[in-house]
Enzyme design. Structure first.
Site, PDB file in Angstrom:
ATOM      1  N   ASP A 112      90.484  -8.219-117.656  1.00  0.00           N
ATOM      2  CA  ASP A 112      89.330  -7.693-116.925  1.00  0.00           C
ATOM      3  C   ASP A 112      89.760  -7.053-115.610  1.00  0.00           C
ATOM      4  OD1 ASP A 112      86.559  -9.872-117.839  1.00  0.00           O
ATOM      5  OD2 ASP A 112      88.261  -9.169-119.008  1.00  0.00           O
ATOM      6  N   ASP A 163      96.788  -9.225-117.127  1.00  0.00           N
ATOM      7  CA  ASP A 163      95.417  -9.672-117.111  1.00  0.00           C
ATOM      8  C   ASP A 163      94.605  -8.621-117.878  1.00  0.00           C
ATOM      9  OD1 ASP A 163      93.009 -10.985-116.324  1.00  0.00           O
ATOM     10  OD2 ASP A 163      92.808  -9.582-114.654  1.00  0.00           O
TER      11      ASP A 163
END
EC number: 3.1.3.3
Length: 418
Positions: A194, A192
């Protein structure tokens, strides 16, 4: 120094020779030469050096038909040890180990700090579930302390539960993996972005530019905690950005901060031959920039619609939600010819859960409670490169990669300057 009793009935058993003392070059070679001249059959050997102190275990058989057991060998080894200030012990051991052929598990423990009492709690959990620690190897002391314990497990699932409880009480991270080829064969890492690869939530930075930060932050928190459908919450947040000058994308791109250890993490994986990618619920201008900066192999994210130099408040194409992240992991693995069992996924929010479950190893990085509860393992220290130790990579290997990269960068700088 001690020698076995020559008249012991166990003299026909393999002989374990343990040598310990100050390390120096050629000790292992000299001992093996002594054994070779005596015609000993080497059955096993293991060596460890801790702070320049050597421990060397050599298991040999002396009574095979061509070379009967010879007390002279014992005398020679004792004298050799004496001349080098080494302690030498001998023990006859069983011809076959009761542990031979048993499955081993790697229990990786890391913390900052990692205290003796925490490690004692780990050992107690292993023993309480019928397990036994076969070997302990230090992986790192910076930025965290990490150890790999090779464990012959009794009840594996019970051990996982007990170690999970220890991790919570001691505030450390513990991973349990089968210590076999699958662990060492990991070849693809997908992250991922963020709050994982970067320390920020990009949509919140865009919202600050648009003057709707508080509203977007509240929606983001509920979505990452699994309280809201991700696609619906994303579209709701993006609509709040309608009318924002597209130049704000460049301003936000300049503000994003890599998570501590991120560059080391990616650089080390790439140097070791891993494929590295990102799958983000964020936006392509930022993942594309990260791909170029870090040399990532794959990058997928959502596309913001821009018209007449301003954001329209809409997202183009399919949203990268929970299910699509897992599908993209599978797609990248297929494109690279990597079985899913040899993949690693890293994330922090509920949107990452399907991807973490699909990977061979799913790691919750400083994650929300719902993610920590369901991931294979957690890393709760604020350093992304700590994940390397969960893969069995040693700190010394990371340092070598870093030095090699710095040397290469220095050489390129000199070449350009010339």
């Amino acid at each position: 120094m001690s020698a076995p009793d020559a008249g012991d009935a166990g003299a026909s058993l393999p002989l374990l020779i343990r040598v310990s003392g100050p390390d120096r070059p050629s000790l292992t070679r000299e001992l093996l030469q002594l054994l070779g001249r005596a015609g000993a059959v080497l059955e096993d050997m293991e060596q460890l050096v801790v702070r320049e102190r050597l421990t060397l275990d050599v298991l040999v058989r002396l009574d095979h038909p061509d070379h009967p057991a010879d007390d002279a060998l014992v005398r020679d080894v004792l004298y050799w040890g004496f001349t080098h200030g080494m302690t030498v012990d001998f023990e006859h051991v069983a011809a076959t180990s009761s542990r031979a052929g048993l499955m081993r598990h790697a229990v990786t423990v890391l913390g900052r700090p990692l205290t003796p009492s925490s490690l004692a709690a780990v050992a107690e959990a292993v023993a309480a579930t019928g397990g036994n620690i076969d070997r302990i190897v230090r992986l790192a002391t910076e930025p965290v302390t990490a150890y790999d314990l090779v464990v012959i497990a009794g009840d594996v699932e019970a051990m996982r539960r007990e170690l999970g409880a220890v991790a919570q009480v001691e505030r450390i991270d513990i991973a349990v993996q089968v210590n076999g080829l699958e662990r060492r064969a990991k070849r693809l890492v997908v992250m991922d972005v963020d709050s994982t690869l970067i320390s920020d939530e990009v949509i919140e930075l865009l919202a600050d530019e648009a003057g709707c930060g508080a509203e977007v932050t509240a929606i983001t928190a509920r979505a990452m905690a699994g309280e809201l459908d991700f696609e619906g919450s994303l579209r709701e947040r993006v609509r709040l950005l309608a009318g924002l000058d597209a130049a704000a994308i460049d301003r936000v791109r300049a503000r994003i901060r890599l998570t501590p250890g991120a560059r080391t993490f990616v650089r080390t994986l790439k140097r070791l031959g891993f494929v590295v990618g990102v799958v983000s619920g964020g936006f392509t201008p930022f993942t594309d920039a990260l791909r170029a900066d870090l040399g990532l192999d794959h990058a997928y994210a959502n596309t913001l619609e821009v018209a007449d130099g301003r954001l329209t408040g809409e997202v183009l194409g399919p949203v990268v939600d929970r299910a699509r992240k897992a599908a993209l992991l599978a797609q990248i693995a297929a494109d690279e010819g990597v079985p899913l069992s040899q993949t690693v996924a890293v994330g922090d929010g509920a949107n990452d859960l399907d991807m973490l479950a699909a990977a061979g190893l799913g790691i919750a990085f400083n994650a929300k409670p719902v993610v920590r509860a369901q991931a294979d393992t957690t890393v709760s220290v604020p350093y992304l490169d700590a994940i390397l130790f969960m893969l069995g990579i040693r700190g010394a290997d990371v340092e070598r990669v870093t030095r090699a990269e710095e040397t290469a960068v220095g050489a390129r700088t000199v070449e350009v300057g010339a």
